[in-house]
Scaffold this active site. Structure first.
Site, short mmCIF file in Angstrom:
data_model
loop_
_atom_site.label_atom_id
_atom_site.label_comp_id
_atom_site.label_asym_id
_atom_site.label_seq_id
_atom_site.Cartn_x
_atom_site.Cartn_y
_atom_site.Cartn_z
N HIS A 17 8.19 -0.62 6.26
CA HIS A 17 7.04 0.16 5.83
C HIS A 17 7.25 1.67 5.96
CE1 HIS A 17 5.60 -3.84 5.90
NE2 HIS A 17 5.20 -3.88 7.15
N ASP A 77 4.70 -7.03 1.24
CA ASP A 77 3.99 -7.25 2.50
C ASP A 77 2.80 -8.19 2.33
OD1 ASP A 77 3.64 -7.04 5.27
OD2 ASP A 77 2.25 -5.35 5.09
#
Length: 319
Positions: A203, A271
């Protein structure tokens, strides 16, 4: 006893792999198609057409038959069938199932998810130094290609486990995947700088906003990238944004800088099912994918990040 048998993936041969895209309805999909996908906002397909063999390098499978680890909270099922619906919406054909922290070292949901999804999938497991060499070999045979350290919260893994486990899994060609707040990454810089095995940061390395590319986290990540053993996931644009949708302009700027600095060591992922986001605040996966060409404007780099880099990092067949 709950039985989740990962061996099923071994019976899926070349013919199944060759027909997977057609079976999922990924070929000849019109741009106007509507897709209802659990844990994802919107129904429209993305405008951006991904190249063949695009890999979603970060998503999770949840199975409520498996009890959470101590301190974990129950999560609703996010099943392989649910994920196939996301594939149909986005056009991806390869993927990497990442073990959720919820289950600790009980990797059954991840292994079973890989088995159900088939040979186009790899996985990232969670282990501790107590894991045996035989278990690591077993996981390798089932398609695991990395281990995850979720250091964003107290849990199964700790920072002091990183160096010894990195040395062990490096022999298998695996990597260590790190999920950690940006300020904590900086605080642990000495540890990361001395690791010689492959490191993959989730991320956008959680570069804090609004500092973004001016943050100490980004500067450290550039040092790590320059060492040659570090990778960054261009995922979770919503994780640290202050701007938010639809542009996510602040985190897009960070993604653009990483992709420009190290296009051979970035990968992309969804994700999904977006476990950090409330059920009433799930992002639009098509919108997120449509932002990809805005931070990777070069077509060759897009193919590298979506296809070639995942093939190297996760041991997919080279195109």
């Amino acid at each position: 006893m709950i039985t989740l048998d990962p061996s099923r993936r071994r019976v899926l041969g070349g013919a199944a792999a060759a027909t997977l895209g057609a079976a999922l309805g990924l070929q000849g999909r019109p741009a106007s198609a509507q897709h209802n996908v659990r844990f994802s906002t919107g129904t429209a397909a993305p405008t951006f057409k991904v190249p063949p063999n695009t890999a979603d390098c970060h998503f999770h499978i949840y199975d409520n038959r498996v009890p959470p680890a101590a301190g974990g909270l129950p999560a609703p099922d996010a099943t392989p069938d649910d994920y196939r619906a996301l594939q149909a919406r986005l056009g991806t054909t390869r993927g990497v199932v990442v073990q959720p922290s919820l289950y600790g070292t009980d990797n059954r949901p991840t292994l079973a998810g890989m088995a159900a999804l088939g040979p186009n999938f790899r996985g990232v497991a969670v282990v501790t130094p107590a894991v045996s060499d035989a278990e690591l070999q077993r996981l390798h045979g089932l398609g695991i290609r990395g281990i995850r350290f979720n250091l964003a919260q107290a849990g199964t893994t700790t920072l002091d486990m990183l160096e010894p486990l990195s040395q062990r899994v490096d022999a298998l060609g695996w990597h260590c995947q790190i999920n950690m707040p940006g300020d904590k990454i900086v605080a642990a810089s000495d540890t990361f700088l001395k690791i010689r095995g492959k490191l993959v940061f989730d991320h956008l390395a959680h570069c804090p906003q609004p500092a973004g590319v001016q943050s100490d986290t980004f500067k450290l990540m550039r040092r790590l990238l320059d060492q040659g053993n570090t990778w960054v996931k261009l995922t979770g644009l919503y994780a640290d944004t202050k701007v938010g949708p639809p542009t996510y302009a602040d985190t897009v700027a960070v993604a653009r800088a990483f992709a420009a600095a190290a296009p051979t060591r970035c990968v992309w992922g969804t994700d999904w099912p977006h476990p950090t986001e409330r059920q009433d605040n799930k992002p639009d996966d098509a919108l997120l994918l449509d932002l990809f060409p805005t931070f990777v404007p070069n077509e060759a780099d897009r193919t590298r990040i979506l296809v070639d880099n995942p093939a190297e990092l996760y041991d997919f067949p080279k195109a």
